[in-house]
Design a protein around this motif. Structure first.
Motif, PDB file in Angstrom:
ATOM      1  N   ALA B  28     -51.938  88.879  -3.396  1.00  0.00           N
ATOM      2  CA  ALA B  28     -53.021  89.576  -2.703  1.00  0.00           C
ATOM      3  C   ALA B  28     -53.930  88.598  -1.979  1.00  0.00           C
ATOM      4  O   ALA B  28     -54.170  87.492  -2.465  1.00  0.00           O
ATOM      5  N   ILE B  29     -54.390  89.018  -0.809  1.00  0.00           N
ATOM      6  CA  ILE B  29     -55.385  88.257  -0.056  1.00  0.00           C
ATOM      7  C   ILE B  29     -56.669  89.064  -0.046  1.00  0.00           C
ATOM      8  O   ILE B  29     -56.658  90.255   0.291  1.00  0.00           O
ATOM      9  N   GLY B 152     -57.589  89.185  12.173  1.00  0.00           N
ATOM     10  CA  GLY B 152     -56.850  90.435  12.334  1.00  0.00           C
ATOM     11  C   GLY B 152     -55.871  90.615  11.189  1.00  0.00           C
ATOM     12  O   GLY B 152     -55.754  89.761  10.310  1.00  0.00           O
ATOM     13  N   LEU B 153     -55.189  91.754  11.188  1.00  0.00           N
ATOM     14  CA  LEU B 153     -54.210  92.044  10.142  1.00  0.00           C
ATOM     15  C   LEU B 153     -52.801  91.969  10.714  1.00  0.00           C
ATOM     16  O   LEU B 153     -52.571  92.306  11.874  1.00  0.00           O
ATOM     17  N   GLY B 159     -45.561  98.772  12.998  1.00  0.00           N
ATOM     18  CA  GLY B 159     -47.016  98.807  13.130  1.00  0.00           C
ATOM     19  C   GLY B 159     -47.685  99.572  12.013  1.00  0.00           C
ATOM     20  O   GLY B 159     -48.824  99.997  12.127  1.00  0.00           O
ATOM     21  N   LYS B 160     -46.975  99.777  10.926  1.00  0.00           N
ATOM     22  CA  LYS B 160     -47.533 100.612   9.873  1.00  0.00           C
ATOM     23  C   LYS B 160     -48.037  99.781   8.690  1.00  0.00           C
ATOM     24  O   LYS B 160     -49.228  99.642   8.476  1.00  0.00           O
ATOM     25  N   ARG B 161     -47.092  99.211   7.959  1.00  0.00           N
ATOM     26  CA  ARG B 161     -47.508  98.521   6.746  1.00  0.00           C
ATOM     27  C   ARG B 161     -48.242  97.216   7.068  1.00  0.00           C
ATOM     28  O   ARG B 161     -47.859  96.477   7.972  1.00  0.00           O
ATOM     29  N   ILE B 162     -49.302  96.953   6.318  1.00  0.00           N
ATOM     30  CA  ILE B 162     -50.068  95.718   6.496  1.00  0.00           C
ATOM     31  C   ILE B 162     -49.405  94.623   5.669  1.00  0.00           C
ATOM     32  O   ILE B 162     -49.173  94.795   4.465  1.00  0.00           O
ATOM     33  N   LEU B 163     -49.100  93.540   6.333  1.00  0.00           N
ATOM     34  CA  LEU B 163     -48.305  92.474   5.702  1.00  0.00           C
ATOM     35  C   LEU B 163     -49.109  91.236   5.359  1.00  0.00           C
ATOM     36  O   LEU B 163     -48.598  90.326   4.727  1.00  0.00           O
ATOM     37  N   GLY B 164     -50.332  91.172   5.827  1.00  0.00           N
ATOM     38  CA  GLY B 164     -51.130  89.971   5.576  1.00  0.00           C
ATOM     39  C   GLY B 164     -52.230  89.864   6.609  1.00  0.00           C
ATOM     40  O   GLY B 164     -52.652  90.865   7.188  1.00  0.00           O
ATOM     41  N   THR B 175     -49.099  85.843   4.828  1.00  0.00           N
ATOM     42  CA  THR B 175     -48.618  87.132   4.344  1.00  0.00           C
ATOM     43  C   THR B 175     -48.882  87.276   2.847  1.00  0.00           C
ATOM     44  O   THR B 175     -49.018  86.291   2.126  1.00  0.00           O
ATOM     45  N   ALA B 176     -48.967  88.509   2.422  1.00  0.00           N
ATOM     46  CA  ALA B 176     -49.123  88.834   1.001  1.00  0.00           C
ATOM     47  C   ALA B 176     -48.790  90.307   0.846  1.00  0.00           C
ATOM     48  O   ALA B 176     -48.766  91.058   1.829  1.00  0.00           O
ATOM     49  N   ASP B 177     -48.552  90.721  -0.399  1.00  0.00           N
ATOM     50  CA  ASP B 177     -48.206  92.127  -0.615  1.00  0.00           C
ATOM     51  C   ASP B 177     -49.391  93.050  -0.314  1.00  0.00           C
ATOM     52  O   ASP B 177     -49.210  94.154   0.177  1.00  0.00           O
TER      53      ASP B 177
END
Lengths: 112, 460
Positions: B28-29, B152-153, B159-164, B175-177
């Motif tokens: 996690a970040i 930014g993310l 373009g959906k899931r946030i990766l980091g 990147t992080a879960d």
């Protein structure tokens, strides 16, 4: 000089005084690291000059970052910025560009 | 103390071999090492997650300003607070109405507040406290990086899931879960990534504050605020003497050797021809009931911040595929006039979000649904319960603003002056005059009844 003094004991009414620092002195109390360029800007410069009459950015800013220049249009003194963000919400035209200063630059509060 | 934190996070891009790979090194970040961010980081690190905390300031707290009181019920559950840098415990709450030159006040000093845990209310300075709290996260195993701005993310191809996150460091994508957005009220990352919309100026308050010291006067604070040892005071001011005709209020909090004096009011009321916030602060400090408290003081620090006061309806969507929003970024601030809270809500939300991330990690999931326990538990916690309870209040106060902030302070001061008037009339005359003055302001008995009904929920 012939007014009659009211017949009351001789006491002095309160006259509260508070010495407030000037804004310049206040801003001097916080550290500012200059990132070199402004983290603030306007999206469309013409809006401030032509469409805007209220200049709410200048009214709400607690640090006099936004101030009317000689041309009567708000100018940006970004190195005064306390990074509160007020200007972003205050601008009735949504014309304020705001980015976080990078690499630790900008204001540093010791107390906060 | 400060050095530990910075050493720990000073050179994130130059580990062994010159270019450490932070990619996928973290579960996690956390964006922002304020109260919500550090609460989330402590919670996750304690459960064995690899946590990276990214702070844009030179140290945690460098960018943070608040009024002055930290509420600690959740904090005490999370970390050992015996070494926490608090200033004083709150031993007195004082509520004061100011007209232009009058003050009418109520003060509470329950004996119980002198006993631990002091009603979980302490004045703190964020520059010190936030460093300490972030250190607790580091001691729990989190990695802290300062002087690094998240810009930014990162998203997946669809373009959906946030990766980091994207940062201002060279090759700054990490990147992080999960990403925990704890960036504060001026939430540029969350807004830039469309996780929340831009709030209306009516729902934002601008706050300015000075930390003042009393040079050469060591007893100014205990003498003026009637304090001994570590006891402290929390003074709240309403009315035109505090913030002119704006909706808001002023405050004085006692720190150990300084006081915090400031005010906050709706940004919508600061627009136009209003005096600038700094001038409003000067006027407040010059009020006859306030000036003697700050006499001879010197400014140690001047600060400003904005406060999200939109309440329950302004809470954005809290969970996303791969991300959660906490603290001020999620609009979690309560201001109902007498309760001014945010620190406790930030810590609670960070903690609950951290626990949701821990659960989801154990199930190897990163989708939004796996994080649902965070909004659910927040809904049933004091955080959202309190916001819901007072959701109606701000609207009503706005509608009654002239009465509450101008007429009422005047009327109560006048009524007090009438009631205690010393002349050769019998007291009955004075009591009647006092009553008439109040009734005039509230619109007679019928008006008083209506008013009581209108605000009954405050004391329900």
């Amino acid at each position: 000089m012939s007014t009659t003094a009211p017949n009351v004991p001789n006491v002095t009414p309160e006259e509260p005084t508070t010495e407030n620092d000037s804004l310049a002195d206040r801003l001097y109390t916080v550290r500012y690291d200059d990132a070199g360029d402004s983290h603030l800007g306007v999206t469309v410069p013409g809006i401030c000059a032509e469409k805007c009459h209220s200049y709410d950015c200048t009214s709400v800013c607690p640090a006099d970052v936004w101030r009317k220049g000689e041309d009567g249009v708000p100018h940006i003194a970004y190195e005064n910025c306390l990074e509160c963000g007020s200007c972003r919400w205050a601008c009735p035209h949504g014309n304020v560009e705001w980015s976080y200063p990078t690499r630790g630059a900008g204001v540093s509060y010791k107390k906060g | 103390m400060s050095d530990d934190v910075r050493v720990n996070g000073e050179e994130p891009t130059t580990g062994e071999g010159g270019s450490p790979d932070y990619d996928n090194a973290f579960d996690a970040i956390v964006v922002g090492a304020g109260l919500a961010g550090s609460a989330a980081a402590v919670t996750m690190a304690n459960e064995g997650l690899d946590v990276l905390v990214i702070e844009r300031g030179r140290y945690p707290g460098a960018k943070n300003v608040f009024g002055g009181v930290l509420y600690t019920p959740t904090l005490r559950e999370l970390v050992d607070v015996t070494s926490a840098p608090v200033e004083r415990y709150v031993a007195e709450k004082r509520f004061s109405m100011l007209s232009e030159r009058d003050e009418t006040a109520v003060s509470l000093r329950p004996g119980e507040w002198h006993d631990p845990p002091h009603n979980d209310s302490y004045t703190v300075l964020r520059g010190e406290f936030d460093r300490w709290f972030a250190e607790q996260a580091v001691e729990a195993g989190a990695v802290l990086v300062t002087e690094t701005t998240v810009t930014g993310l990162l998203r997946d191809d669809r373009g959906k899931r946030i990766l980091g996150v994207e940062t201002d460091r060279p090759d700054g994508a990490i990147t992080a879960d999960y990403v925990v957005l704890a960036e504060g009220g001026n939430s540029l990352v969350s807004e830039g990534a469309d996780l929340k919309s831009v709030e209306r100026a009516e729902n934002i308050a601008v706050g300015v504050k000075e930390v003042l010291e009393f040079p050469g006067n060591d007893t100014a604070i205990p003498d003026r605020f009637r304090l001994s040892d570590d006891a402290g005071a929390s003074y709240h001011y309403f009315g035109e003497g505090a913030v002119g005709d704006a909706v808001g209020g002023g405050f004085i909090y006692t720190n150990e050797d300084t006081i915090s004096v400031g005010l906050a009011y709706r940004l919508a009321d600061a627009r136009g021809r209003q005096p600038k916030p700094e001038q409003t602060l000067n006027a407040f400090k010059s009020h006859p009931a306030v000036a003697p408290l700050v006499r001879g003081a010197r400014t140690v620090e001047y600060g400003a911040k904005t406060i999200p006061e939109g309440g329950h309806e302004s809470i954005p969507k809290l969970i996303h595929d791969g991300a959660v929003v906490v603290g001020d970024a999620a609009g979690l601030v309560l201001n109902n006039g007498v309760h001014l809270e945010g620190t406790n809500m930030a810590i609670e939300s960070g903690h609950l979000a951290g626990e949701a991330v821990v659960e989801a990690t154990r199930r190897s999931r990163t989708d939004e649904a796996a994080l649902r326990s965070y909004p659910e538990r927040l809904e049933s916690s004091f955080v959202v319960q309190n916001l819901e309870r007072y959701g109606w209040l701000m609207e009503r106060v706005e509608a009654d603003r002239d009465f509450i902030f101008e007429e009422l302070p005047h009327a109560l001061a006048d009524a007090g002056a009438e009631y205690f008037r010393m002349d050769r009339e019998p007291k009955e005359e004075h009591a009647e005059a006092a009553r008439d003055r109040v009734l005039e302001a509230v619109g007679g008995w019928r008006g008083a009844a209506k008013l009581a009904y209108r605000y009954r929920e405050v004391i329900r």
